[in-house]
Structures are given as structure tokens and as C-alpha cells.
Design a protein around this motif. Sequence first.
Motif, PDB file in Angstrom:
ATOM      1  N   LYS A 153       0.837  -1.203   0.000  1.00 37.12           N
ATOM      2  CA  LYS A 153       0.000   0.000   0.000  1.00 37.12           C
ATOM      3  C   LYS A 153       0.869   1.250   0.000  1.00 37.12           C
ATOM      4  O   LYS A 153       0.600   2.213  -0.738  1.00 37.12           O
ATOM      5  N   ASP A 154       1.931   1.227   0.816  1.00 38.02           N
ATOM      6  CA  ASP A 154       2.849   2.366   0.842  1.00 38.02           C
ATOM      7  C   ASP A 154       3.545   2.541  -0.504  1.00 38.02           C
ATOM      8  O   ASP A 154       3.802   3.681  -0.935  1.00 38.02           O
ATOM      9  N   PHE A 155       3.836   1.429  -1.175  1.00 36.93           N
ATOM     10  CA  PHE A 155       4.452   1.496  -2.504  1.00 36.93           C
ATOM     11  C   PHE A 155       3.499   2.188  -3.482  1.00 36.93           C
ATOM     12  O   PHE A 155       3.894   3.089  -4.227  1.00 36.93           O
ATOM     13  N   ILE A 156       2.251   1.754  -3.488  1.00 40.22           N
ATOM     14  CA  ILE A 156       1.266   2.307  -4.415  1.00 40.22           C
ATOM     15  C   ILE A 156       1.089   3.811  -4.193  1.00 40.22           C
ATOM     16  O   ILE A 156       1.013   4.589  -5.150  1.00 40.22           O
ATOM     17  N   PHE A 157       1.048   4.236  -2.924  1.00 36.34           N
ATOM     18  CA  PHE A 157       0.813   5.645  -2.616  1.00 36.34           C
ATOM     19  C   PHE A 157       2.107   6.449  -2.466  1.00 36.34           C
ATOM     20  O   PHE A 157       2.061   7.619  -2.091  1.00 36.34           O
ATOM     21  N   ASP A 158       3.239   5.799  -2.782  1.00 40.19           N
ATOM     22  CA  ASP A 158       4.542   6.472  -2.720  1.00 40.19           C
ATOM     23  C   ASP A 158       4.789   7.079  -1.331  1.00 40.19           C
ATOM     24  O   ASP A 158       5.166   8.246  -1.195  1.00 40.19           O
ATOM     25  N   GLN A 159       4.578   6.247  -0.299  1.00 44.89           N
ATOM     26  CA  GLN A 159       4.750   6.677   1.078  1.00 44.89           C
ATOM     27  C   GLN A 159       5.834   5.859   1.774  1.00 44.89           C
ATOM     28  O   GLN A 159       5.662   5.402   2.907  1.00 44.89           O
ATOM     29  N   MET A 160       6.951   5.665   1.092  1.00 44.35           N
ATOM     30  CA  MET A 160       8.070   4.929   1.649  1.00 44.35           C
ATOM     31  C   MET A 160       9.372   5.594   1.213  1.00 44.35           C
ATOM     32  O   MET A 160       9.390   6.358   0.229  1.00 44.35           O
ATOM     33  N   PRO A 161      10.468   5.308   1.916  1.00 46.71           N
ATOM     34  CA  PRO A 161      11.753   5.882   1.525  1.00 46.71           C
ATOM     35  C   PRO A 161      12.134   5.495   0.097  1.00 46.71           C
ATOM     36  O   PRO A 161      11.825   4.384  -0.366  1.00 46.71           O
ATOM     37  N   ALA A 162      12.796   6.400  -0.582  1.00 47.01           N
ATOM     38  CA  ALA A 162      13.152   6.185  -1.991  1.00 47.01           C
ATOM     39  C   ALA A 162      14.004   4.932  -2.179  1.00 47.01           C
ATOM     40  O   ALA A 162      13.831   4.198  -3.163  1.00 47.01           O
ATOM     41  N   GLU A 163      14.920   4.642  -1.220  1.00 46.40           N
ATOM     42  CA  GLU A 163      15.798   3.482  -1.379  1.00 46.40           C
ATOM     43  C   GLU A 163      15.030   2.169  -1.245  1.00 46.40           C
ATOM     44  O   GLU A 163      15.376   1.163  -1.877  1.00 46.40           O
ATOM     45  N   ILE A 164      13.980   2.160  -0.421  1.00 45.58           N
ATOM     46  CA  ILE A 164      13.160   0.957  -0.287  1.00 45.58           C
ATOM     47  C   ILE A 164      12.341   0.741  -1.559  1.00 45.58           C
ATOM     48  O   ILE A 164      12.247  -0.377  -2.075  1.00 45.58           O
ATOM     49  N   LYS A 165      11.776   1.814  -2.088  1.00 46.65           N
ATOM     50  CA  LYS A 165      11.001   1.697  -3.325  1.00 46.65           C
ATOM     51  C   LYS A 165      11.887   1.241  -4.472  1.00 46.65           C
ATOM     52  O   LYS A 165      11.501   0.373  -5.258  1.00 46.65           O
ATOM     53  N   LYS A 166      13.090   1.784  -4.553  1.00 51.30           N
ATOM     54  CA  LYS A 166      14.018   1.380  -5.610  1.00 51.30           C
ATOM     55  C   LYS A 166      14.374  -0.101  -5.471  1.00 51.30           C
ATOM     56  O   LYS A 166      14.456  -0.833  -6.466  1.00 51.30           O
ATOM     57  N   GLY A 167      14.567  -0.563  -4.230  1.00 48.87           N
ATOM     58  CA  GLY A 167      14.883  -1.972  -4.015  1.00 48.87           C
ATOM     59  C   GLY A 167      13.771  -2.884  -4.481  1.00 48.87           C
ATOM     60  O   GLY A 167      14.026  -3.949  -5.068  1.00 48.87           O
ATOM     61  N   LEU A 168      12.532  -2.483  -4.249  1.00 52.20           N
ATOM     62  CA  LEU A 168      11.386  -3.277  -4.699  1.00 52.20           C
ATOM     63  C   LEU A 168      11.292  -3.312  -6.224  1.00 52.20           C
ATOM     64  O   LEU A 168      11.004  -4.359  -6.819  1.00 52.20           O
ATOM     65  N   VAL A 169      11.534  -2.186  -6.846  1.00 55.74           N
ATOM     66  CA  VAL A 169      11.496  -2.122  -8.318  1.00 55.74           C
ATOM     67  C   VAL A 169      12.621  -2.957  -8.912  1.00 55.74           C
ATOM     68  O   VAL A 169      12.407  -3.736  -9.848  1.00 55.74           O
ATOM     69  N   ASP A 170      13.824  -2.825  -8.348  1.00 51.96           N
ATOM     70  CA  ASP A 170      14.971  -3.554  -8.881  1.00 51.96           C
ATOM     71  C   ASP A 170      14.828  -5.061  -8.692  1.00 51.96           C
ATOM     72  O   ASP A 170      15.162  -5.849  -9.592  1.00 51.96           O
ATOM     73  N   GLN A 171      14.343  -5.485  -7.532  1.00 47.15           N
ATOM     74  CA  GLN A 171      14.287  -6.912  -7.224  1.00 47.15           C
ATOM     75  C   GLN A 171      13.066  -7.606  -7.805  1.00 47.15           C
ATOM     76  O   GLN A 171      13.154  -8.767  -8.237  1.00 47.15           O
ATOM     77  N   PHE A 172      11.931  -6.911  -7.851  1.00 48.03           N
ATOM     78  CA  PHE A 172      10.681  -7.558  -8.258  1.00 48.03           C
ATOM     79  C   PHE A 172      10.057  -6.958  -9.517  1.00 48.03           C
ATOM     80  O   PHE A 172       9.008  -7.427  -9.947  1.00 48.03           O
TER      81      PHE A 172
END
Length: 280
Positions: A153-172
Motif C-alpha cells: 500500500k505504501d508502494f502504491i501511494f509512494d509513502q516509503m523511503p526512496a531506497e526501499i522503493k528502488k529496491g522493490l522495483v529492482d528486485q521484483f
Amino acid sequence: MIVIADSGSSKTDWRVIHSDGKISQHRGIGFNPYYQSSEEIGSHMRDEFLLGLQGEIREVYFYGAGCSAPSRQEEVAKAIRSLYPMAEIQVDHDLAAAAKSTCGHSAGIACILGTGSNSCDYDGKKIIATRPAPGYIFGDEGGGAYVGRKLLKDFIFDQMPAEIKKGLVDQFDLTAVKIQEQVYQKPYPNRYMASFCKFITERKSNPYCYRLFYDSFQDFLSQYVMKYEDYKNKPVSFVGSIAHYNGDILRKAATDVGIHVQLILESPIAGLTLYHQKML
């Protein structure tokens, strides 16, 4: 031979006590009669390890998620009976497994934090109180699906640290569209959401990831454990991968509200095996 199984929504741990006292083990797919028919469960049980035991099994003790109601227990028993028609079969709730494996014959509060979550108050012989466990849509606080859903949910609403979001995009290769497709259009959305907990655990030194677990555990403790009578004076134990791999955060969350955590196990299967060995 005696077969003991502990099944969650994601995996099943099997133990076989052979006539000579030796023990063999196997890990297979998880089952939940709320989401699967006896035919589906039976077909998934037909793997090489379990098929190899046919004709030799005299007792089966199956503890599973979603197995509290007699009708659900019969669904699972029917599936097991298709594999071992001559065996005596007992199906019980996964809460019974948690209580027997962590408390044995002593009183305490036993909790499950795996893909889902649950709890009970146990007097050393039987479960004397439980809390509602309405599944991953209405409940499962502290469980993997609950924690994973908060992350997504935080990913969808862009409510997380940039490095965590980047890790999710890179890995998954994650996108909001892919998340919604998996959750709303494909089977077992609870497993999908829980699958991100490994990613979170690997980064729990990050304050954002730490807080995901801490807040989720606080939600579980307040909704479940703190509802039991005299909970501060009872040992509280946990089973499940979420509790096991994040035990440091769980103990901190519990200590902060005056709860004593006695034991945290990844799986109840070893304790269950010991329990049934002593009953022989």
C-alpha cells in the motif's frame, strides 16, 4: 508408523515416526480448507514423499490453518483418507499445534505469526479462550500478509523511503498495476503479500522496515494477547516464520506493553513430534 503434520497457508511440515523410533521429515505445500476443496488438497498431497508411505501409516495427526470447524476438519480428513484409507486420522486447528508445541502441559498464551495470525489461552490441557480470526481481509494483524499489505500500500501511494522503493522495483520489477493484478485477479493473494516479508526482514535495520514490523506486532498484541485475562502474568509464546525471523522486534514490542515472551519457534513441528512421542 505415525504421521504428524503442521500446515499453514504457505507450507506444511511433515514428520514420520517410524516403528523403529527413527524420524523422517518433509516440507511441502500449505493447505487451508477455507480456500481449497478436499479434492485440491488431496491432489497436492500426492507428492513422492507422502505416496511412498502408503500402506504403512496407522495414525495421522494433522494440525492446520482453517481447521477449527468440524466441517473443515472433515474436508482435510477426506483428503488424507484418499491417501491413507486404513489410517486413524485426527485433524485439529493450528492453534492446538502452537499450544502443544510451546506450552506442552503448562498454561500459557500461544500465538501464531506466519502468513496469517492467531492466538489462544491454554490451560495446559485444552484451549480455554480464543480471539476472532477472520482471515487476511478483516484480520491477521502481525502476520505476513498484513505486513506485506502495508508495504505494498505504501508502494502504491509512494509513502516509503526512496531506497526501499528502488529496491522493490529492482528486485521484483514492481509496479502498482502488477500489485493489483496479483491481489485482485490471481489466487492466494495472502501468500503473495506475505512473500515480501523476506525483503522487509533483510532491511529491518532501516527505520521504515523496522517500523512496519513493530507497528504490526503492536496491532497483534493489542487485538489478541491483551484481550486475555491476566495476560501480563502468563508466559506468551509464538510460532511462525514472521515471529522467528523478527524475534528481536517482537520481543521489544511485547516488552513495551508489559508482555513476557517465553518462546519463539519458527515451526511447532519439533515440539509436536516430542509431544506425540511421549503419548506413545
